[in-house]
Design a protein around this motif. Structure first.
Motif, mmCIF file in Angstrom:
data_model
loop_
_atom_site.group_PDB
_atom_site.id
_atom_site.type_symbol
_atom_site.label_atom_id
_atom_site.label_comp_id
_atom_site.label_asym_id
_atom_site.label_seq_id
_atom_site.Cartn_x
_atom_site.Cartn_y
_atom_site.Cartn_z
ATOM 1 N N ARG A 23 3.017 15.081 -15.594
ATOM 2 C CA ARG A 23 2.412 16.356 -16.028
ATOM 3 C C ARG A 23 2.127 16.396 -17.508
ATOM 4 O O ARG A 23 1.418 17.279 -17.972
ATOM 5 N N LYS A 24 2.711 15.502 -18.268
ATOM 6 C CA LYS A 24 2.545 15.535 -19.728
ATOM 7 C C LYS A 24 1.179 15.142 -20.150
ATOM 8 O O LYS A 24 0.440 14.432 -19.704
ATOM 9 N N GLN A 66 0.833 -1.206 0.000
ATOM 10 C CA GLN A 66 0.000 0.000 0.000
ATOM 11 C C GLN A 66 0.865 1.252 0.000
ATOM 12 O O GLN A 66 0.625 2.188 -0.763
ATOM 13 N N GLU A 67 1.864 1.264 0.854
ATOM 14 C CA GLU A 67 2.756 2.420 0.933
ATOM 15 C C GLU A 67 3.510 2.606 -0.376
ATOM 16 O O GLU A 67 3.690 3.733 -0.856
ATOM 17 N N SER A 68 3.941 1.511 -0.978
ATOM 18 C CA SER A 68 4.628 1.579 -2.267
ATOM 19 C C SER A 68 3.719 2.163 -3.339
ATOM 20 O O SER A 68 4.145 3.014 -4.136
ATOM 21 N N ALA A 69 2.466 1.735 -3.370
ATOM 22 C CA ALA A 69 1.512 2.267 -4.355
ATOM 23 C C ALA A 69 1.285 3.760 -4.136
ATOM 24 O O ALA A 69 1.224 4.536 -5.099
ATOM 25 N N ARG A 70 1.170 4.174 -2.870
ATOM 26 C CA ARG A 70 0.985 5.610 -2.570
ATOM 27 C C ARG A 70 2.191 6.427 -3.037
ATOM 28 O O ARG A 70 2.040 7.485 -3.655
ATOM 29 N N TRP A 127 4.891 10.097 -6.744
ATOM 30 C CA TRP A 127 6.009 10.382 -7.634
ATOM 31 C C TRP A 127 5.499 10.675 -9.043
ATOM 32 O O TRP A 127 5.945 11.616 -9.687
ATOM 33 N N TYR A 128 4.552 9.864 -9.494
ATOM 34 C CA TYR A 128 4.042 10.028 -10.853
ATOM 35 C C TYR A 128 3.328 11.373 -11.023
ATOM 36 O O TYR A 128 3.486 12.039 -12.041
ATOM 37 N N THR A 129 2.565 11.790 -10.028
ATOM 38 C CA THR A 129 1.831 13.052 -10.139
ATOM 39 C C THR A 129 2.738 14.266 -9.964
ATOM 40 O O THR A 129 2.432 15.334 -10.490
#
Length: 181
Positions: free
Chosen positions: A180-181, A163-167, A172-174
């Protein structure tokens, strides 16, 4: 079993009771059964702590009986569908620490079961994390809730880590240029 003197897991495992069948009469030890008998008779089945079982089994005074959670019916269910059995009911049961063929077989089945359940644990943890991040809490079915309730301690830890990894991955992605692309 961990041999660390201060390990809580070791202390709890050592106090876990297992059923043993006595091979011989043992005088003045009837109190172990909690009954009124003064002596333990041969072929008596008594639940004793793991720490005492080692001594009795290796001294050839008693035989170890595989605990009911590890009987053939449960082993067959584990082999057929790993997700169908609550591992939390099996973990902590006695017998895995004894070096004999039944214990080795049960240990191998539990390792196989753990490996088969791991992808589902990770998948549900990531799905659960995405539901919580989206602000919803009602996205889990009864089957997934039942599965999560049956997780053992190690699986619960892995569930929390996934769960923490997914968060963190989502964060990171956002926040990265790529998101942002």
């Amino acid at each position: 079993m961990d041999d660390d003197y201060y390990s809580i897991e070791s202390i709890l495992a050592e106090n876990q009771k297992i059923q043993c069948t006595f091979k011989i009469d043992i005088p003045d030890m009837g109190h172990l059964d909690g009954g009124r008998e003064r002596d333990i008779k041969a072929l008596s089945k008594i639940q004793i702590p793991m720490w005492m079982a080692y001594i009795l089994i290796y001294s050839d005074y008693a035989d170890f009986n595989i605990p009911s959670p590890f009987q053939a019916r449960v082993r067959n269910a584990l082999n057929a569908e790993a997700k169908s059995v609550k591992l939390s009911n099996l973990v902590g049961q006695g017998g895995l620490c004894l070096d004999d063929v039944p214990a080795s077989e049960v240990s191998n089945i539990l390792v196989k079961t753990f490996r088969a359940r791991l992808p589902e644990v990770i998948d549900q943890a990531q799905h659960f994390a995405s539901i919580n991040a989206a602000g919803g809490g009602a996205g889990a079915s009864d089957g997934t809730l039942t599965f999560r309730e049956g997780l053992d301690g190690t699986e619960r830890e892995l569930f929390a880590l996934a769960q923490e990894s997914a968060r963190r991955t989502r964060k990171w992605y956002t926040t990265s240029e790529r998101g942002r692309k």
